[in-house]
Enzyme design. Structure first.
Site, short mmCIF file in Angstrom:
data_model
loop_
_atom_site.label_atom_id
_atom_site.label_comp_id
_atom_site.label_asym_id
_atom_site.label_seq_id
_atom_site.Cartn_x
_atom_site.Cartn_y
_atom_site.Cartn_z
N GLY A 1 0.68 -5.21 0.48
CA GLY A 1 -0.27 -5.26 -0.34
C GLY A 1 0.15 -5.79 -1.85
O GLY A 1 -0.75 -6.30 -2.63
N ALA B 1 0.67 -1.17 0.10
CA ALA B 1 0.03 0.00 -0.18
C ALA B 1 0.85 1.18 -0.03
O ALA B 1 1.84 1.22 0.49
CB ALA B 1 -0.91 0.00 1.14
N GLU C 1 -0.17 -9.06 -1.60
CA GLU C 1 -1.68 -9.77 -1.56
C GLU C 1 -2.25 -9.60 -2.83
O GLU C 1 -3.18 -10.45 -3.06
CB GLU C 1 -2.25 -8.68 -0.45
CG GLU C 1 -1.88 -8.81 0.91
CD GLU C 1 -2.51 -8.06 1.80
OE1 GLU C 1 -2.06 -6.71 2.02
OE2 GLU C 1 -3.39 -8.28 2.81
C1 3H9 Z 1 0.38 -2.46 3.19
O1 3H9 Z 1 0.52 -3.07 2.37
C2 3H9 Z 1 -1.19 -2.87 3.56
C3 3H9 Z 1 -1.94 -3.56 2.92
O2 3H9 Z 1 -1.90 -4.73 3.63
C4 3H9 Z 1 -3.41 -3.32 3.22
C5 3H9 Z 1 -3.88 -2.68 2.05
C6 3H9 Z 1 -5.55 -2.41 2.08
N1 3H9 Z 1 4.67 3.57 0.38
O3 3H9 Z 1 13.12 2.30 1.24
P1 3H9 Z 1 13.66 2.89 0.05
C7 3H9 Z 1 9.47 5.35 -0.54
S1 3H9 Z 1 1.33 -1.66 4.13
C8 3H9 Z 1 5.07 5.07 0.04
O4 3H9 Z 1 14.67 3.89 0.54
P2 3H9 Z 1 14.90 0.69 -0.99
C9 3H9 Z 1 10.41 5.55 0.79
O5 3H9 Z 1 9.82 6.35 1.60
C10 3H9 Z 1 2.82 -1.66 3.05
N2 3H9 Z 1 6.37 5.01 -0.14
O6 3H9 Z 1 14.15 2.14 -0.84
C11 3H9 Z 1 11.56 6.45 -0.04
O7 3H9 Z 1 10.90 7.70 -0.37
P3 3H9 Z 1 12.14 8.74 -0.43
C12 3H9 Z 1 3.64 -2.82 3.35
C13 3H9 Z 1 7.14 4.05 -0.28
O8 3H9 Z 1 15.26 0.33 -2.50
C14 3H9 Z 1 11.58 5.55 -1.48
O9 3H9 Z 1 10.30 4.86 -1.52
N3 3H9 Z 1 5.00 -2.75 2.51
C15 3H9 Z 1 6.62 2.98 0.39
O10 3H9 Z 1 15.99 0.58 0.14
C16 3H9 Z 1 12.65 4.56 -1.47
O11 3H9 Z 1 12.39 3.67 -0.31
C17 3H9 Z 1 5.90 -2.41 3.20
O12 3H9 Z 1 6.21 -1.91 4.38
C18 3H9 Z 1 5.29 2.62 0.40
N4 3H9 Z 1 4.81 1.14 0.70
O13 3H9 Z 1 13.60 -0.40 -0.38
C19 3H9 Z 1 7.29 -1.90 2.17
N5 3H9 Z 1 7.84 1.94 0.30
O14 3H9 Z 1 12.93 8.42 -1.37
C20 3H9 Z 1 8.08 -0.97 2.56
C21 3H9 Z 1 8.82 2.79 0.04
O15 3H9 Z 1 11.10 9.88 -0.63
N6 3H9 Z 1 8.91 -0.52 1.68
N7 3H9 Z 1 8.55 4.10 -0.08
O16 3H9 Z 1 12.84 8.85 1.16
C22 3H9 Z 1 10.05 -1.09 1.93
O17 3H9 Z 1 10.43 -2.00 2.83
C23 3H9 Z 1 11.38 -0.51 0.89
O18 3H9 Z 1 11.07 0.71 0.80
C24 3H9 Z 1 11.74 -1.66 -0.28
C25 3H9 Z 1 12.62 -0.78 -1.00
C26 3H9 Z 1 12.11 -2.83 0.19
C27 3H9 Z 1 10.50 -1.80 -1.07
#
Ligand code: 3H9
Length: 705
Positions: free
Chosen positions: A106, A67, A109
């Site tokens: 998500g 999400a 999912e």
């Molecule tokens: C969910 O899914 C709820 C559902 O179950 C229900 C839905 C109904 N959204 O980490 P990075 C941004 S909850 C918005 O440095 P990497 C981050 O802030 C979600 N922004 O990169 C950063 O911005 P900035 C469950 C996001 O390559 C930029 O992207 N998912 C999101 O080291 C780069 O991020 C998670 O918890 C997001 N979801 O790692 C996954 N994710 O450049 C969360 C990232 O402005 N994300 N950003 O600072 C991660 O674990 C890592 O970002 C990922 C990439 C591994 C994907």
């Protein structure tokens, strides 16, 4: 600028297969344009008679990161993820997700609602919502449980860990893993399924892994974790949802999960954990650096000192494949340090967190030496010897002679002036502080301490290097204690004052533990040993820099404890008495406290847990505000990151500064003002805090009302 749905999900056809490419930077999160784009493109594919199958892929070699976290707490726009999932699940044409990079939250999912999934061998899959104080709210708890059973679902969802494509295949999360281009493999797979025809599988309808599960299984999990989960919502709700997947039908189960997700969404712990997610990423950024200050490449590291800190730093480097030259002053110290590194790794092999082959590879990357000349080709050298300015200056003088031009010279000092250390070299612009936390191979925080003399390039490189070795960097200015230890001193002082005023070590520790710290202050002191601090204090008293007879001298108790032969856990007694590792309150300590109160003319009183926590935290926040105003920390959220990743502040409270904002900065200022009136100058309110309260603003200047 918002993106159009057509751009967020691109459409093309390849020989009867519709290819839907999600392209929503930076991480293909499920934001509103992406959800709208998916609805649009799925309809387009269904309506096209030439299309026999559909493949969903993410642009830039990454699937979907979940999400869009930035949307939480804002009004909903566009179709919900569940509507897209319904379209995927009901599709008369086979749909295949082509997973590369990450399929998280998500994103996974979404994929679990499609009948088929093909993954690239380097892909990672997971449901990490728990780290954000959430649960998978788009069917993740229901579909994963039905696919892999409650035990696997509990393990993956409660840990939030990512699994490899190979593991995902073993668990049945994906149907195929490919070493080649995943889109091509998915298209071929989709064509095959279209040719086979028939009904396509729906995970939500499976019951083979969820039948006849003993309810006691879930009860045991709840009971085992009751203490640890006391202040959070998500873990308990996750267990309830997985149980629901075993006892309810698909529709009821999904509805149950949706309601549980909403409860988590509204909980303060969710706000705190989402705050930390962005705070951690924000902390890595340095404001105002010259645009050409790009981090230098670090390919080889030198570490001076093979003690606990040096060994831990070396382990952090070799764990990510960086070769390390480890230098000591004597063969004996070098052998002892390496033996300790090996013992640490042996423990991780025994625990199953690493294989012997991984450990052998890591240890093989360490080159032990007694000769400074061996540091000549290192890109960064980190000094990690004990805190003595004379010794550090001598080491930096030697380093200056052997290190290659442009190498970063870093000190792990936790207290000394980095500028004074830098002046021992002819290249002070290359010198910086990298303050690691013990055990350095485990603790995530690295305070990067910028002296006045450090160049922008040195700062940028040290920050990037900390990330490279999987640490969380926070930039700190050069002052006594930097960010973390400066606040820790205030926290310790306030706790010691509470003891003299009437609390006991177990009351203070109990209050901190119930707040969520893994361990109270006095247990921690006992664990570290009380003699070192005692000896340092005696040296200061002998030098005339500390006066044991001053009313401000707060270490009478500590001194008496050590003078009674109680050196902490290692001697079986300290602030507590011990049987093995089990601590219990000791009436002797209370007697000492009564004696000290009498000597000082203090009338001991009782404190509630809330009073203890409020007082300690308000003092921390007041100091944090001073640190912020002085520019020692770049942002309030950097202080939160420091405390969570370096000092065990509970994640679900978001850090001290976030706690204060959730509590209300005005309420915290009231506590500070009341203490100021009662106890005088050490509680002088930080001008920044007073100003923000007067203007109705939060730490970042936005209105709080
Ligand atoms: C969910 O899914 C709820 C559902 O179950 C229900 C839905 C109904 N959204 O980490 P990075 C941004 S909850 C918005 O440095 P990497 C981050 O802030 C979600 N922004 O990169 C950063 O911005 P900035 C469950 C996001 O390559 C930029 O992207 N998912 C999101 O080291 C780069 O991020 C998670 O918890 C997001 N979801 O790692 C996954 N994710 O450049 C969360 C990232 O402005 N994300 N950003 O600072 C991660 O674990 C890592 O970002 C990922 C990439 C591994 C994907």
């Amino acid at each position: 600028m918002s993106m159009s749905p057509e751009d967020a999900v691109r459409y093309e056809t390849r020989d009867g297969v519709a290819l839907l490419t999600i392209d929503f930077p930076p991480v293909n999160a499920l934001g509103a344009p992406m959800r709208e784009g998916m609805a649009l493109r799925l309809t387009q594919a269904q309506d096209d008679p030439a299309v026999k199958a559909i493949v969903v892929v993410g642009a830039n070699d990454r699937f979907v990161a979940g999400a869009d976290i930035r949307e939480f707490g804002k009004p909903k726009v566009g179709p919900e993820l569940q509507q897209i999932q319904q379209m995927l699940e009901d599709s008369p044409k086979p749909v295949v997700c082509a997973i590369d990079g990450h399929a998280l939250g998500g994103g996974l999912e979404l994929a679990l609602a499609t009948p088929f999934r093909v993954a690239a061998s380097r892909a990672k899959l997971g449901l990490p919502e728990v780290h954000l104080g959430l649960l998978p709210g788009a069917g993740g708890t229901q579909r994963l449980t039905r696919l892999a059973g409650p035990e696997v679902a509990l393990d993956l969802i409660l840990s939030g860990r990512h699994v490899s494509a190979a593991k995902a295949l073993e668990l049945g999360l994906v149907d195929e893993v490919t070493a080649g281009p995943v889109t091509d493999a998915a298209i071929a797979f989709a064509r095959g399924k279209a040719a086979e025809g028939g009904a396509f599988p729906k995970l939500i309808e499976r019951t083979d892994k969820t039948r006849n599960i003993d309810p006691a299984f879930f009860e045991t999990v709840r009971q085992k974790n009751a203490m640890a989960w006391a202040n959070t919502v998500a873990p308990t709700k996750i267990v309830e949802c997985i149980e629901a997947a075993c006892t309810m039908g698909p529709r009821e189960g999904l509805q149950f999960e949706r309601e549980a997700f909403q409860v988590c969404l509204e909980a303060p712990s969710r706000a705190a954990q989402v705050h930390l997610f962005f705070a951690e990423r924000g902390a890595a950024k340095v404001d105002g650096l010259a645009p050409d200050a790009k981090p230098k490449v670090i390919a080889k590291v030198g570490v001076i000192g093979a003690g606990t800190m040096g060994g831990g730093i070396a382990m952090s480097c070799v764990n990510v494949g960086l070769p390390v030259v480890l230098l000591e002053a004597s063969q004996e110290a070098l052998d002892g340090g390496l033996a300790k590194v090996r013992t640490n790794y042996d423990i991780s092999v025994q625990r199953g967190s690493r294989t012997q082959a991984q450990v052998d590879k890591a240890v093989g990357l360490i080159t032990p030496t007694l000769d400074y000349a061996d540091l000549a080709d290192c890109d960064i050298v980190i000094e990690a010897v004990f805190e003595d300015m004379g010794i550090k200056r001598e080491i930096f003088g030697k380093l200056d002679k052997v290190a290659k031009p442009g190498a970063i010279l870093a000190s792990n000092t936790s207290a000394l002036s980095i500028d004074e250390i830098a002046r021992a070299t002819t290249r002070p612009g290359d010198v910086i502080g990298t303050h690691f936390f013990s055990p350095a191979n485990v603790m995530k925080l690295c305070e990067v301490v910028r002296g006045d003399l450090a160049s922008d390039m040195t700062i940028a490189t040290a920050m990037a290097f900390a990330k490279q070795i999987a640490k969380v960097p926070v930039l700190a200015g050069n002052c006594e204690g930097f960010i973390g230890n400066r606040i820790l001193r205030i926290y310790g002082t306030e706790a010691d004052i509470l003891l003299e005023a009437g609390a006991t070590p177990s009351q203070v520790d109990g209050a901190l533990k119930n707040f969520g710290f893994p361990m109270g202050l006095y247990l921690m002191r006992d664990m570290s040993g009380l003699d070192v601090g005692y000896r340092m204090r005696k040296a200061r008293i002998a030098a005339g820099t500390e006066d044991p007879n001053s009313p401000n001298y707060l270490h009478r108790l500590w001194d008496r404890i050590v003078e009674a032969g109680r050196l902490g856990q290692k001697s079986g007694a300290g602030y507590y008495k011990y049987e093995g590792r089990n601590a219990s309150a000791d009436p002797q300590i209370e007697a000492m406290l009564t004696e000290i109160a009498e000597e000082k003319g203090i009338v001991r009183q009782s404190f509630t847990e809330d009073q203890i926590v409020d007082r300690i935290l308000a003092a921390m926040v007041n100091e944090g505000a001073k640190i912020l105003e002085e520019g020692i920390a770049q942002r309030a959220s950097d202080i939160d990151v420091t405390y969570v990743f370096g000092y065990g502040f509970p994640k679900y409270r978001g850090g001290p500064m976030f706690w204060a904002q959730q509590r209300g900065l005005d309420k915290v200022l009231e506590i500070i003002l009341a203490n100021h009136a009662a106890y005088g100058d050490r509680w002088k309110p930080a001008p920044l805090l007073e100003r923000l309260v007067a203007q109705g603003q939060g730490w970042d200047g936005t209105p709080t009302a």
